[in-house]
Design a protein around this motif. Structure first.
Motif, PDB file in Angstrom:
ATOM      1  N   PHE A  74     -38.529 -59.647  53.871  1.00 19.07           N
ATOM      2  CA  PHE A  74     -37.722 -60.756  53.371  1.00 19.07           C
ATOM      3  C   PHE A  74     -36.629 -60.278  52.427  1.00 19.07           C
ATOM      4  CE2 PHE A  74     -42.035 -62.549  54.000  1.00 19.07           C
ATOM      5  CZ  PHE A  74     -41.739 -63.468  54.999  1.00 19.07           C
ATOM      6  N   SER A  75     -35.679 -61.174  52.188  1.00 21.13           N
ATOM      7  CA  SER A  75     -34.674 -60.908  51.163  1.00 21.13           C
ATOM      8  C   SER A  75     -35.362 -60.891  49.797  1.00 21.13           C
ATOM      9  CB  SER A  75     -33.608 -62.009  51.176  1.00 21.13           C
ATOM     10  OG  SER A  75     -34.167 -63.231  50.706  1.00 21.13           O
ATOM     11  N   LYS A  76     -34.701 -60.322  48.819  1.00 23.15           N
ATOM     12  CA  LYS A  76     -35.274 -60.248  47.463  1.00 23.15           C
ATOM     13  C   LYS A  76     -35.628 -61.632  46.937  1.00 23.15           C
ATOM     14  CE  LYS A  76     -35.167 -57.923  43.201  1.00 23.15           C
ATOM     15  NZ  LYS A  76     -36.605 -57.975  43.019  1.00 23.15           N
ATOM     16  N   ARG A  77     -34.764 -62.591  47.193  1.00 24.33           N
ATOM     17  CA  ARG A  77     -34.998 -63.955  46.706  1.00 24.33           C
ATOM     18  C   ARG A  77     -36.305 -64.514  47.254  1.00 24.33           C
ATOM     19  NH1 ARG A  77     -33.854 -69.084  48.424  1.00 24.33           N
ATOM     20  NH2 ARG A  77     -32.843 -68.357  50.309  1.00 24.33           N
ATOM     21  N   ILE A  78     -36.577 -64.296  48.533  1.00 20.69           N
ATOM     22  CA  ILE A  78     -37.802 -64.805  49.151  1.00 20.69           C
ATOM     23  C   ILE A  78     -38.999 -63.940  48.767  1.00 20.69           C
ATOM     24  CG2 ILE A  78     -38.980 -65.281  51.345  1.00 20.69           C
ATOM     25  CD1 ILE A  78     -36.735 -67.234  50.787  1.00 20.69           C
ATOM     26  N   SER A  79     -38.834 -62.625  48.799  1.00 16.06           N
ATOM     27  CA  SER A  79     -39.974 -61.749  48.523  1.00 16.06           C
ATOM     28  C   SER A  79     -40.506 -61.937  47.103  1.00 16.06           C
ATOM     29  CB  SER A  79     -39.625 -60.287  48.780  1.00 16.06           C
ATOM     30  OG  SER A  79     -38.662 -59.818  47.873  1.00 16.06           O
ATOM     31  N   ASP A  80     -39.631 -62.254  46.155  1.00 18.80           N
ATOM     32  CA  ASP A  80     -40.059 -62.439  44.770  1.00 18.80           C
ATOM     33  C   ASP A  80     -40.842 -63.729  44.546  1.00 18.80           C
ATOM     34  OD1 ASP A  80     -38.860 -60.051  44.169  1.00 18.80           O
ATOM     35  OD2 ASP A  80     -37.219 -60.918  43.003  1.00 18.80           O
ATOM     36  N   CYS A  81     -40.693 -64.709  45.423  1.00 17.79           N
ATOM     37  CA  CYS A  81     -41.404 -65.983  45.201  1.00 17.79           C
ATOM     38  C   CYS A  81     -42.414 -66.309  46.308  1.00 17.79           C
ATOM     39  CB  CYS A  81     -40.412 -67.133  45.019  1.00 17.79           C
ATOM     40  SG  CYS A  81     -39.401 -67.487  46.470  1.00 17.79           S
ATOM     41  N   TRP A  82     -42.470 -65.510  47.371  1.00 17.84           N
ATOM     42  CA  TRP A  82     -43.325 -65.793  48.522  1.00 17.84           C
ATOM     43  C   TRP A  82     -44.765 -66.062  48.129  1.00 17.84           C
ATOM     44  CZ3 TRP A  82     -47.631 -63.670  50.814  1.00 17.84           C
ATOM     45  CH2 TRP A  82     -47.906 -64.073  52.126  1.00 17.84           C
ATOM     46  N   ILE A  83     -45.303 -65.287  47.221  1.00 15.96           N
ATOM     47  CA  ILE A  83     -46.712 -65.390  46.852  1.00 15.96           C
ATOM     48  C   ILE A  83     -47.041 -66.729  46.196  1.00 15.96           C
ATOM     49  CG2 ILE A  83     -46.569 -64.346  44.563  1.00 15.96           C
ATOM     50  CD1 ILE A  83     -49.108 -62.702  45.492  1.00 15.96           C
ATOM     51  N   SER A  84     -46.032 -67.403  45.649  1.00 19.99           N
ATOM     52  CA  SER A  84     -46.252 -68.681  44.955  1.00 19.99           C
ATOM     53  C   SER A  84     -45.825 -69.901  45.762  1.00 19.99           C
ATOM     54  CB  SER A  84     -45.498 -68.678  43.623  1.00 19.99           C
ATOM     55  OG  SER A  84     -46.025 -67.692  42.768  1.00 19.99           O
ATOM     56  N   LEU A  85     -45.373 -69.681  46.989  1.00 20.21           N
ATOM     57  CA  LEU A  85     -44.924 -70.800  47.828  1.00 20.21           C
ATOM     58  C   LEU A  85     -46.008 -71.211  48.813  1.00 20.21           C
ATOM     59  CD1 LEU A  85     -41.345 -69.542  48.733  1.00 20.21           C
ATOM     60  CD2 LEU A  85     -41.956 -71.276  47.027  1.00 20.21           C
ATOM     61  N   PRO A  86     -46.215 -72.520  49.010  1.00 19.51           N
ATOM     62  CA  PRO A  86     -47.144 -72.938  50.056  1.00 19.51           C
ATOM     63  C   PRO A  86     -46.710 -72.305  51.378  1.00 19.51           C
ATOM     64  CG  PRO A  86     -46.463 -74.818  48.747  1.00 19.51           C
ATOM     65  CD  PRO A  86     -45.596 -73.647  48.327  1.00 19.51           C
ATOM     66  N   ASN A  87     -47.696 -71.868  52.150  1.00 24.36           N
ATOM     67  CA  ASN A  87     -47.390 -71.102  53.344  1.00 24.36           C
ATOM     68  C   ASN A  87     -48.281 -71.574  54.488  1.00 24.36           C
ATOM     69  OD1 ASN A  87     -47.574 -68.848  55.278  1.00 24.36           O
ATOM     70  ND2 ASN A  87     -46.319 -67.769  53.777  1.00 24.36           N
ATOM     71  N   ASN A  88     -47.674 -71.907  55.604  1.00 22.07           N
ATOM     72  CA  ASN A  88     -48.423 -72.372  56.764  1.00 22.07           C
ATOM     73  C   ASN A  88     -48.826 -71.254  57.709  1.00 22.07           C
ATOM     74  OD1 ASN A  88     -48.540 -75.138  56.140  1.00 22.07           O
ATOM     75  ND2 ASN A  88     -46.407 -75.371  56.778  1.00 22.07           N
ATOM     76  N   GLY A  89     -48.665 -70.012  57.285  1.00 23.85           N
ATOM     77  CA  GLY A  89     -49.043 -68.873  58.116  1.00 23.85           C
ATOM     78  C   GLY A  89     -50.539 -68.825  58.361  1.00 23.85           C
ATOM     79  N   PRO A  90     -50.958 -67.980  59.273  1.00 20.52           N
ATOM     80  CA  PRO A  90     -52.371 -67.928  59.666  1.00 20.52           C
ATOM     81  C   PRO A  90     -53.313 -67.452  58.570  1.00 20.52           C
ATOM     82  CG  PRO A  90     -51.145 -66.132  60.672  1.00 20.52           C
ATOM     83  CD  PRO A  90     -50.138 -67.021  60.010  1.00 20.52           C
TER      84      PRO A  90
END
Length: 122
Positions: A74-90
């Motif tokens: 991911f881009s830096k913007r996404i990679s820095d917040c990914w862990i705190s975002l609701p995620n519909n992944g498996p």
């Protein structure tokens, strides 16, 4: 200084930096590392003197792998917040990855790391 102590010192310096980058709350940081908030404050202050358990070392290894894969995927913007975002992944099924890992423990850390490493490719 022996190899185990050196590795622990590196881990204890890296985790506050990583968690600050991810903008995690102190309670989340402590729970991710399977320690009390008081112990986490000691880590942040550089005053933690206990040996890390094998489980804590495995958790930090998984977290660093997650960080590496996020930086690739991911881009830096996404990679820095990914862990705190609701995620519909498996691996998280609508939860924030941080909550999924706190709730399910080390197996979830490893599942998320494996999933992201697969996404990042060789």
């Amino acid at each position: 200084m022996d190899e185990q102590r050196t590795m622990q010192d590196i881990i204890l310096k890296a985790m506050p930096r990583l968690f600050a980058l991810w903008k995690l709350e102190p309670a989340e940081c402590a729970r991710l590392l399977s320690m009390t908030e008081d112990q986490w404050r000691q880590v942040v202050d550089g005053n933690y003197r206990m040996d890390l358990t094998e489980g804590q070392v495995l958790r930090t290894s998984a977290l660093l792998g997650i960080y590496r894969s996020l930086e690739i995927c991911f881009s830096k913007r996404i990679s820095d917040c990914w862990i705190s975002l609701p995620n519909n992944g498996p691996t998280t099924q609508g939860q924030r990855p941080v909550d999924a890992m706190i709730e399910a423990g080390l197996p979830k850390f490893l599942e998320i790391r494996t999933y992201l490493e697969f996404q990042a490719g060789p």
